[in-house]
Design an enzyme around this catalytic site. Structure first.
Site, PDB file in Angstrom:
ATOM      1  NE  ARG A   1      39.889  41.524   8.602  1.00 52.96           N
ATOM      2  CZ  ARG A   1      40.048  42.649   9.287  1.00 52.96           C
ATOM      3  NH1 ARG A   1      40.832  43.600   8.831  1.00 52.96           N
ATOM      4  NH2 ARG A   1      39.404  42.848  10.421  1.00 52.96           N
TER       5      ARG A   1
ATOM      6  CG  ASP B   1      39.866  57.685  10.190  1.00 53.85           C
ATOM      7  OD1 ASP B   1      39.700  58.771   9.645  1.00 53.85           O
ATOM      8  OD2 ASP B   1      38.915  56.984  10.572  1.00 53.85           O
TER       9      ASP B   1
ATOM     10  CG  ASP C   1      37.321  44.925   8.782  1.00 49.45           C
ATOM     11  OD1 ASP C   1      38.172  45.793   9.071  1.00 49.45           O
ATOM     12  OD2 ASP C   1      36.380  44.628   9.535  1.00 49.45           O
TER      13      ASP C   1
ATOM     14  N   GLY D   1      44.170  44.608  10.236  1.00 50.54           N
ATOM     15  CA  GLY D   1      44.123  45.280   8.943  1.00 50.54           C
ATOM     16  C   GLY D   1      45.423  45.348   8.156  1.00 50.54           C
TER      17      GLY D   1
ATOM     18  CG  PHE E   1      34.687  52.696   5.692  1.00 52.83           C
ATOM     19  CD1 PHE E   1      35.159  53.081   6.943  1.00 52.83           C
ATOM     20  CD2 PHE E   1      34.660  51.345   5.381  1.00 52.83           C
ATOM     21  CE1 PHE E   1      35.600  52.140   7.859  1.00 52.83           C
ATOM     22  CE2 PHE E   1      35.093  50.389   6.294  1.00 52.83           C
ATOM     23  CZ  PHE E   1      35.559  50.790   7.543  1.00 52.83           C
TER      24      PHE E   1
ATOM     25  CD  GLU F   1      46.990  50.584  11.541  1.00 54.20           C
ATOM     26  OE1 GLU F   1      47.083  49.416  11.134  1.00 54.20           O
ATOM     27  OE2 GLU F   1      46.173  50.944  12.406  1.00 54.20           O
ATOM     28  CG  ASP F   2      44.799  49.135   8.321  1.00 57.93           C
ATOM     29  OD1 ASP F   2      45.096  49.988   9.180  1.00 57.93           O
ATOM     30  OD2 ASP F   2      43.802  48.393   8.430  1.00 57.93           O
TER      31      ASP F   2
HETATM   32  P1  XMP Z   1      42.389  56.072  13.819  1.00 60.97           P
HETATM   33  O1  XMP Z   1      41.080  56.829  13.695  1.00 60.97           O
HETATM   34  O2  XMP Z   1      42.661  55.713  15.236  1.00 60.97           O
HETATM   35  O3  XMP Z   1      41.997  54.746  13.075  1.00 60.97           O
HETATM   36  O4  XMP Z   1      43.506  56.751  13.092  1.00 60.97           O
HETATM   37  C1  XMP Z   1      42.845  53.813  12.612  1.00 60.97           C
HETATM   38  C2  XMP Z   1      42.060  52.538  12.460  1.00 60.97           C
HETATM   39  O5  XMP Z   1      40.723  52.809  12.004  1.00 60.97           O
HETATM   40  C3  XMP Z   1      40.329  51.866  11.057  1.00 60.97           C
HETATM   41  N1  XMP Z   1      39.895  52.584   9.848  1.00 60.97           N
HETATM   42  C4  XMP Z   1      39.424  51.997   8.763  1.00 60.97           C
HETATM   43  N2  XMP Z   1      39.253  50.709   8.458  1.00 60.97           N
HETATM   44  N3  XMP Z   1      38.439  51.327   6.347  1.00 60.97           N
HETATM   45  C5  XMP Z   1      38.752  50.369   7.241  1.00 60.97           C
HETATM   46  O6  XMP Z   1      38.598  49.196   6.934  1.00 60.97           O
HETATM   47  C6  XMP Z   1      38.588  52.648   6.571  1.00 60.97           C
HETATM   48  O7  XMP Z   1      38.270  53.475   5.707  1.00 60.97           O
HETATM   49  C7  XMP Z   1      39.105  52.995   7.860  1.00 60.97           C
HETATM   50  N4  XMP Z   1      39.394  54.192   8.418  1.00 60.97           N
HETATM   51  C8  XMP Z   1      39.883  53.894   9.646  1.00 60.97           C
HETATM   52  C9  XMP Z   1      41.498  50.981  10.821  1.00 60.97           C
HETATM   53  O8  XMP Z   1      41.267  49.791  11.523  1.00 60.97           O
HETATM   54  C10 XMP Z   1      42.681  51.678  11.415  1.00 60.97           C
HETATM   55  O9  XMP Z   1      43.564  50.757  11.989  1.00 60.97           O
HETATM   56 MG    MG Z   2      43.556  48.645  11.681  1.00 62.39          MG
END
Ligand code: XMP
Ligand code: MG
Length: 175
Positions: free
Chosen positions: A164, A102, A158, A43, A151, A98-99
């Protein structure tokens, strides 16, 4: 057929501005240090590519791949490293790129793992932060945008490996 409705949350020009500001801050903070940027695949690859080209200090780059989210929009909870970094980071100044953060589970896991390798410093830069979704306490030192609990796709992010390539960040609604 594209059955997913999406609308722009953050436009490419807004992203470009913010990425430049983050890079300016990072360039100031890491002047004279031994900076290694570690991109979390997949990501963050677009964000990483833009970010490093806005820096005005030297850096090295590496990549880590984690398996955690499965497919779709719901986190699976368990995390593993499926491709580790290849750069020795002992004594270096590591910045994880990181992208999105969450629940915080992925980054807390990776920070702990990388600390075991003995970097001199270890910080995190995320483009997007969904603060209200945290399951574990986690704060990134550099945050592009705080976003609501929706989301998002585009700019590297993605939905089932799609979208992407989109230059902007979109909110999607599954029908
Ligand atoms: P956590 O929950 O571990 O998650 O902080 C981080 C990873 O969750 C994915 N993520 C998303 N990917 N749209 C996405 O495409 C979203 O809204 C989203 N929210 C969480 C992402 O891969 C990230 O690295
Ligand atoms: Mg990711």
């Amino acid at each position: 057929m594209d059955k997913v409705k999406k609308e722009i949350l953050i436009s490419k020009p807004e992203i470009d501005d913010r990425v430049q500001s983050l890079a300016d801050e990072i360039s100031r903070d890491y002047e004279g240090k031994d900076l290694v940027l570690i991109c979390i695949l997949k990501g963050a690859f677009v964000f990483m590519a833009d970010l490093i080209r806005c820096l005005c200090i030297p850096c090295r780059v590496d990549f880590v791949r984690l398996a955690s989210y499965g497919t779709g929009t719901v986190s699976s909870g368990s995390i593993m490293i499926t491709k580790d970094i290849e750069t020795p980071i002992y004594g270096t100044d590591v910045l994880i790129v990181e992208d999105i953060v969450d629940t915080g589970l992925t980054l807390s896991f990776l920070v702990d793992k990388l600390k075991e390798k003995g970097p001199r410093s270890l910080k995190v830069c995320v483009l997007l932060d969904k603060k209200e979704r945290r399951q574990v306490p986690f704060n990134a030192e550099y945050v592009g945008f705080d976003i609501p609990d929706r989301f998002v796709v585009g700019y590297g992010l993605d939905f089932n490996e799609m979208y992407r390539f989109l230059p902007d960040v979109y909110v999607i609604q599954e029908d």
